[in-house]
Design an enzyme around this catalytic site. Structure first.
Site, mmCIF file in Angstrom:
data_model
loop_
_atom_site.group_PDB
_atom_site.id
_atom_site.type_symbol
_atom_site.label_atom_id
_atom_site.label_comp_id
_atom_site.label_asym_id
_atom_site.label_seq_id
_atom_site.Cartn_x
_atom_site.Cartn_y
_atom_site.Cartn_z
ATOM 1 C CE LYS A 1 -6.741 -1.104 -8.687
ATOM 2 N NZ LYS A 1 -6.098 -1.976 -9.705
ATOM 3 C CE1 TYR B 1 3.321 -4.624 -0.410
ATOM 4 C CE2 TYR B 1 3.808 -3.161 -2.248
ATOM 5 C CZ TYR B 1 4.197 -3.798 -1.088
ATOM 6 O OH TYR B 1 5.464 -3.612 -0.608
ATOM 7 C CG ASN C 1 4.149 -1.603 -5.824
ATOM 8 O OD1 ASN C 1 4.966 -1.919 -4.958
ATOM 9 N ND2 ASN C 1 3.317 -2.477 -6.363
ATOM 10 C CG ASN C 2 10.396 -0.058 -7.344
ATOM 11 O OD1 ASN C 2 10.778 0.279 -8.454
ATOM 12 N ND2 ASN C 2 10.441 0.756 -6.296
ATOM 13 N N GLY D 1 -9.360 -2.264 -11.533
ATOM 14 C CA GLY D 1 -8.610 -2.045 -12.762
ATOM 15 C C GLY D 1 -7.965 -0.673 -12.777
ATOM 16 C CE LYS E 1 -11.106 -4.545 -6.042
ATOM 17 N NZ LYS E 1 -9.902 -3.939 -6.652
ATOM 18 C CB VAL F 1 0.113 -1.140 -10.903
ATOM 19 C CG1 VAL F 1 0.135 -1.232 -12.406
ATOM 20 C CG2 VAL F 1 -1.156 -0.448 -10.402
ATOM 21 C CG ASP G 1 -7.955 -7.401 -5.049
ATOM 22 O OD1 ASP G 1 -6.984 -8.183 -4.961
ATOM 23 O OD2 ASP G 1 -8.205 -6.743 -6.074
#
Length: 213
Positions: A15, A17, A167-168, A110, A37, A13, A46
């Site tokens: 995260k 970014y 977030n689109n 996740g 992370k 979704v 990531d």
């Protein structure tokens, strides 16, 4: 300035970014920020992106102390490798980063309740960190339910929700994308920190900075 956790309504979704945008923006504002992370599964992309956004002198192991090669939930990935997610190693790495930086952005793995070990979910780890939580909502059909469930779960852990970033994840907008924000605002008391269009490379930090002090 407080450290905080970035979690999401689901995997993929945004995260990483959003976490990278925040780290980059904080550093541009003169704040010594770094990403973290705790657990990565499948690859370390990531962590690499967080390093690019933050201090370049940090190693991947410093940013990402637990790496599991199977792209599945941490508990399953660890079992497949006959190992476990060592939370003591994670805590030591976090403490070291926190001691050296003004703000550490902890990107979750996740979703909020993803299993990380026997009887342990990511939410358990988050509760141990005792940090406020920023929720990234992937703005798509179904996001309202996922958002409200996650917000309630954060509250049940006794943790503060710093706010929400929508977030689109696609260029195209449908009715759900247009109306999700107003529905989440109506049914929750979490502040909206921002809404990102697909591919946006900056983030307005004013509201978040106010809440971090």
């Amino acid at each position: 300035m407080r450290n905080f956790i970035v979690t999401g309504t689901d995997t993929e979704v945004g995260k990483t970014y959003v976490s990278c945008l925040i780290v980059k923006s904080l550093r541009e504002a003169g704040i010594n920020a770094a990403g973290f992370k705790p657990v990565a599964c499948g690859d370390r992309q990531d962590a690499r992106l967080l390093r690019e956004a933050g201090p370049k002198d940090l190693t991947l192991d410093e940013l990402n102390p637990v790496f599991l090669r199977n792209a599945t939930c941490p508990y399953v990935a660890a079992r497949l490798e006959n190992t476990k997610v060592d939370e003591k190693v994670i805590l030591r790495a976090y403490d070291a980063l926190s001691a050296a930086h003004e703000c550490v952005v902890v990107e979750g793995v996740g979703g909020w309740e993803v299993p990380i070990g026997p009887g342990r979910n990511f939410s358990d780890m988050a509760a141990d960190f005792k940090l406020p939580v920023l929720l990234v909502i992937g703005n798509k059909l179904g996001a309202i339910n996922h958002a409200l469930l996650t917000l309630n779960a954060i509250k049940e852990r006794g943790l503060e929700c710093l706010g929400i970033v929508f977030n689109n994840v696609k260029d195209e907008w449908d009715t759900a994308c247009v109306t999700n924000r107003s529905m989440v605002e109506e049914f929750s008391d979490a502040p909206i920190l921002g809404e990102l269009i697909h591919g946006q490379d900056y983030m307005d930090m004013d509201v978040l900075l106010e809440r971090l002090h």
